[in-house]
Design an enzyme around this catalytic site. Structure first.
Site, PDB file in Angstrom:
ATOM      1  N   SER A  15       0.838  -1.196   0.000  1.00 27.40           N
ATOM      2  CA  SER A  15       0.000   0.000   0.000  1.00 27.40           C
ATOM      3  C   SER A  15       0.873   1.246   0.000  1.00 27.40           C
ATOM      4  CB  SER A  15      -0.928   0.024   1.227  1.00 27.40           C
ATOM      5  OG  SER A  15      -0.171   0.113   2.420  1.00 27.40           O
ATOM      6  N   TYR A 162       7.265   9.285  17.105  1.00 29.68           N
ATOM      7  CA  TYR A 162       7.405   9.219  15.651  1.00 29.68           C
ATOM      8  C   TYR A 162       8.643   9.980  15.192  1.00 29.68           C
ATOM      9  CZ  TYR A 162       6.012   9.504  10.722  1.00 29.68           C
ATOM     10  OH  TYR A 162       5.974   9.408   9.356  1.00 29.68           O
TER      11      TYR A 162
END
Length: 256
Positions: A15, A162
């Site tokens: 994806s 992150y």
């Protein structure tokens, strides 16, 4: 490196940026092995890409799983020339949140394991396979392309985990390139801005629209194919090594 007949392994290839990269490499005559956890979408994408593509279910954080994926690639295509690491997860959690609740350490560790440790795990095992390749006329045997993020430089509120992982990916780019230089293997990193991927599309419009406004030009989400185009350029431009390139429409993210 000429892409024709070269073999690329792509994590997160079922994806988003990974799929777009697989499509770009196939379009230029290369071969692709998709490394992904999604054992439903992965085979579907490989089938769409044709005979020069295949899928193997892979957990990038697990050494045995990645070793098995590398072995499957060698059995199918006979070599690995390119490794593109696109697998990753996001997180949104303040260091200290509401009611003075500290950041969940398990969440932080999970993001580190997938985004940073997983990237290194695949890179090191793919590089060991590349080292067995016959060098080309420029003495090149392979290329690793890792995926960071503009959050490595402009991390926003709630992005400590992150941003830490993506900063780590940027930080290891040059040492990896230096380690692998005697083997004729390059390493570069791409730091995308906001792209039209499943990861970002999971966010509500109130999150996406301010990010689009921070983008200077073009004022839109990035197209995954634009990431794939940059990967292909990195493959073909042998003198590009040890570098991190932002692809972000000149965004500089604000704290929120």
């Amino acid at each position: 490196m000429n892409i024709t007949d070269k073999v690329a392994v792509i994590t997160g290839g079922a994806s988003g940026l990974g799929q777009a990269t697989a499509e770009a490499i196939i379009a230029k005559g290369g071969k692709v092995m998709i490394f992904d956890r999604d054992d439903k979408r992965g085979p579907e994408v490989a089938d769409q890409l044709g005979d020069n593509a295949a899928f193997t279910q892979t957990d990038v954080t697990d050494e045995a799983s990645v070793k098995a994926a590398v072995d499957a690639t060698m059995a199918k295509f006979g070599a690995i020339h390119v490794c593109v690491n696109c697998a990753g997860v996001g997180s949104a959690m303040k260091v200290v949140g509401r009611e003075n609740k500290p950041h969940d350490l398990g969440v932080f560790n999970m993001v580190v394991q997938i985004n940073l440790v997983g990237t290194f795990n695949v890179a090191r095992l793919a590089a060991a396979a590349m080292a067995e390749n016959e060098p080309d006329e420029d003495n090149e045997r392979g290329l690793i392309v890792n995926t960071a993020s503009v959050a490595a430089f402009d991390g926003q509120v709630g992005q400590a985990a992150y941003a830490a992982t993506k900063g780590g990916v940027v930080g290891m780019t040059l040492p990896i390139a230096r380690d692998l230089a005697p083997l004729g293997i390059r390493c570069n990193t791409i730091a995308p801005g906001i792209f039209n991927t499943p990861l970002l599309n999971a966010a509500p419009d109130k999150v996406k629209q301010p990010l689009i406004e921070m983008t200077q030009f073009p004022k839109r989400l990035g197209h995954p194919k634009e990431y794939g185009q940059l990967v292909c350029h990195m493959i073909e431009n042998t003198f590009l090594n040890g570098e991190t390139i932002r692809i972000d429409g000149a965004i500089r993210m604000q704290p929120r």
